[in-house]
Write an enzyme that holds these catalytic residues in place. Structure first.
Site, short mmCIF file in Angstrom:
data_model
loop_
_atom_site.label_atom_id
_atom_site.label_comp_id
_atom_site.label_asym_id
_atom_site.label_seq_id
_atom_site.Cartn_x
_atom_site.Cartn_y
_atom_site.Cartn_z
N ASN A 66 -32.61 33.52 16.85
CA ASN A 66 -31.68 34.64 16.80
C ASN A 66 -32.39 35.80 16.11
O ASN A 66 -32.50 35.84 14.88
CB ASN A 66 -30.41 34.26 16.02
CG ASN A 66 -29.44 35.42 15.88
OD1 ASN A 66 -29.58 36.44 16.56
ND2 ASN A 66 -28.47 35.28 15.00
N TRP A 67 -32.89 36.75 16.91
CA TRP A 67 -33.64 37.88 16.36
C TRP A 67 -32.75 38.91 15.68
O TRP A 67 -33.25 39.84 15.06
CB TRP A 67 -34.46 38.55 17.47
CG TRP A 67 -35.67 37.77 17.89
CD1 TRP A 67 -36.06 36.54 17.42
CD2 TRP A 67 -36.65 38.17 18.85
NE1 TRP A 67 -37.22 36.15 18.04
CE2 TRP A 67 -37.61 37.14 18.92
CE3 TRP A 67 -36.81 39.30 19.65
CZ2 TRP A 67 -38.72 37.19 19.77
CZ3 TRP A 67 -37.91 39.35 20.50
CH2 TRP A 67 -38.85 38.32 20.55
N LYS A 68 -31.44 38.77 15.86
CA LYS A 68 -30.49 39.73 15.30
C LYS A 68 -30.91 41.16 15.72
O LYS A 68 -31.43 41.34 16.82
CB LYS A 68 -30.40 39.56 13.78
CG LYS A 68 -30.03 38.11 13.39
CD LYS A 68 -29.65 37.95 11.95
CE LYS A 68 -29.30 36.50 11.68
NZ LYS A 68 -28.84 36.29 10.29
N HIS A 80 -20.91 34.28 15.59
CA HIS A 80 -21.77 34.28 14.41
C HIS A 80 -21.01 34.91 13.25
O HIS A 80 -20.22 35.84 13.43
CB HIS A 80 -23.06 35.06 14.69
CG HIS A 80 -24.12 34.87 13.65
ND1 HIS A 80 -24.09 35.55 12.44
CD2 HIS A 80 -25.23 34.09 13.62
CE1 HIS A 80 -25.14 35.19 11.72
NE2 HIS A 80 -25.85 34.30 12.41
N GLU A 116 -21.77 36.96 11.07
CA GLU A 116 -21.94 38.40 10.92
C GLU A 116 -21.00 39.16 11.85
O GLU A 116 -20.47 40.22 11.50
CB GLU A 116 -23.40 38.78 11.17
CG GLU A 116 -24.32 38.28 10.08
CD GLU A 116 -25.77 38.16 10.47
OE1 GLU A 116 -26.57 37.73 9.63
OE2 GLU A 116 -26.11 38.49 11.63
N GLU A 156 -23.28 26.87 10.73
CA GLU A 156 -24.01 27.80 9.87
C GLU A 156 -23.15 28.15 8.66
O GLU A 156 -22.28 29.02 8.75
CB GLU A 156 -24.34 29.09 10.64
CG GLU A 156 -25.50 28.97 11.58
CD GLU A 156 -26.13 30.34 11.84
OE1 GLU A 156 -27.36 30.43 11.82
OE2 GLU A 156 -25.38 31.31 12.04
N GLY A 200 -29.46 34.01 5.49
CA GLY A 200 -30.24 35.12 4.96
C GLY A 200 -30.27 35.19 3.46
O GLY A 200 -30.69 36.20 2.89
N SER A 236 -31.02 29.51 6.81
CA SER A 236 -32.29 29.46 6.06
C SER A 236 -33.13 28.23 6.39
O SER A 236 -33.70 27.59 5.52
CB SER A 236 -32.01 29.53 4.55
OG SER A 236 -31.40 30.77 4.21
N GLY A 250 -32.75 32.19 12.17
CA GLY A 250 -32.67 33.64 12.00
C GLY A 250 -33.98 34.23 11.56
O GLY A 250 -34.89 34.45 12.35
N GLY A 251 -34.11 34.48 10.25
CA GLY A 251 -35.28 35.17 9.72
C GLY A 251 -36.61 34.56 10.11
O GLY A 251 -37.56 35.26 10.47
#
Length: 259
Positions: free
Chosen positions: A9-11, A99, A101, A172, A178, A218, A239-240
């Protein structure tokens, strides 16, 4: 064993140049060693064509393209939204939905997430429905209550077991996204087992056993193997760490080697 699944997930990150660098590093690896794992890359909408042209192909049949959201509406007067038929033009197979977010920043509730999941499944694509509790909800022992509520909304919306065979669930915990924090393997497995039990209570045992449930929050190369070796964790929503092709490949390798 269910087939492993790892999702990037590159967001809201990326550019044409940065993406080309990522793709070059990713393709420099021996991707054939990862053929036992389904790998999904989810960029922002503007980069779907770039990824479609650069990554998809017969030689990489285990690599798929996904999006980070989609509209619950068909084409029409819905300014700023992107429809299912539009993303299909770019060979998209997976769609991340719900998600945390989007639930927090875009005020998406359980019903809207369920409506989107229903539309995605009806369109023959694979929804990755995100579930997760906040830190406050975990500290007040509401984790399982929240997860069951979020999942039940989807199960109530989609009645056909044929459609549900496309479903992917991503647990999640909001407090681990994050933040550098992550649930322990045991904590994650406990929630994944709850999800599996809820699926089994509603669906046939065979279908419930075949739905993939992945973990996000994470995930890094140093904790991926322990997480993925849990009996009900079938991979990760990353994610990151997915923004670094090398780190992401290490995580994919961990999923391929899960026991």
């Amino acid at each position: 064993m269910r087939r492993s699944l790892v999702v990037a997930n590159w967001k809201m990150h990326g550019s044409l140049n940065d993406n080309n660098h990522w793709i070059k590093n990713f393709k420099s690896s021996d991707l054939k060693q990862l053929t036992n794992t389904d790998i999904v890359i989810c960029p922002s909408y503007p980069y779907l064509a770039q990824l479609q042209q650069s990554l998809l192909g017969q030689q990489n049949s285990h690599i798929f393209l996904g999006t980070q959201d989609v509209s619950s509406f068909a084409n029409g007067a819905y300014t700023g939204q992107v429809s299912l038929s539009m993303i299909k033009d770019f060979s998209v197979n997976y769609v991340i939905l719900g998600h945390s977010e989007r639930r927090a920043l875009c005020f998406e509730d359980d019903k809207l997430v369920a409506d989107k999941a229903k539309a995605v499944m009806a369109g023959g694509l694979n929804p990755i429905v995100c579930l997760g509790e906040t830190l406050e909800e975990r500290e007040t022992n509401k984790t399982h209550q929240v997860i069951k509520r979020q999942l039940q909304a989807v199960l109530d919306s989609v009645k056909s077991e044929d459609n549900l065979s496309n479903l992917v669930i991503a647990y999640e915990p909001v407090w681990a996204i994050g933040t550098g924090l992550n649930a322990t393997a045991e904590q994650a497995q406990e929630v994944h087992r709850t999800i599996r039990e809820q699926l089994t209570s509603v669906l046939s045992a065979e279908l419930a056993a075949n739905i993939r449930v992945i973990y996000g929050g994470s995930v890094k190369p140093n904790n991926a193997q322990e997480l993925f070796n849990q009996p009900d964790i079938d991979g990760g929503l990353i994610g990151g760490a997915s923004l670094d092709a090398g780190l992401f490949l290490e995580i994919c390798t961990a999923a391929t080697g899960r026991k």
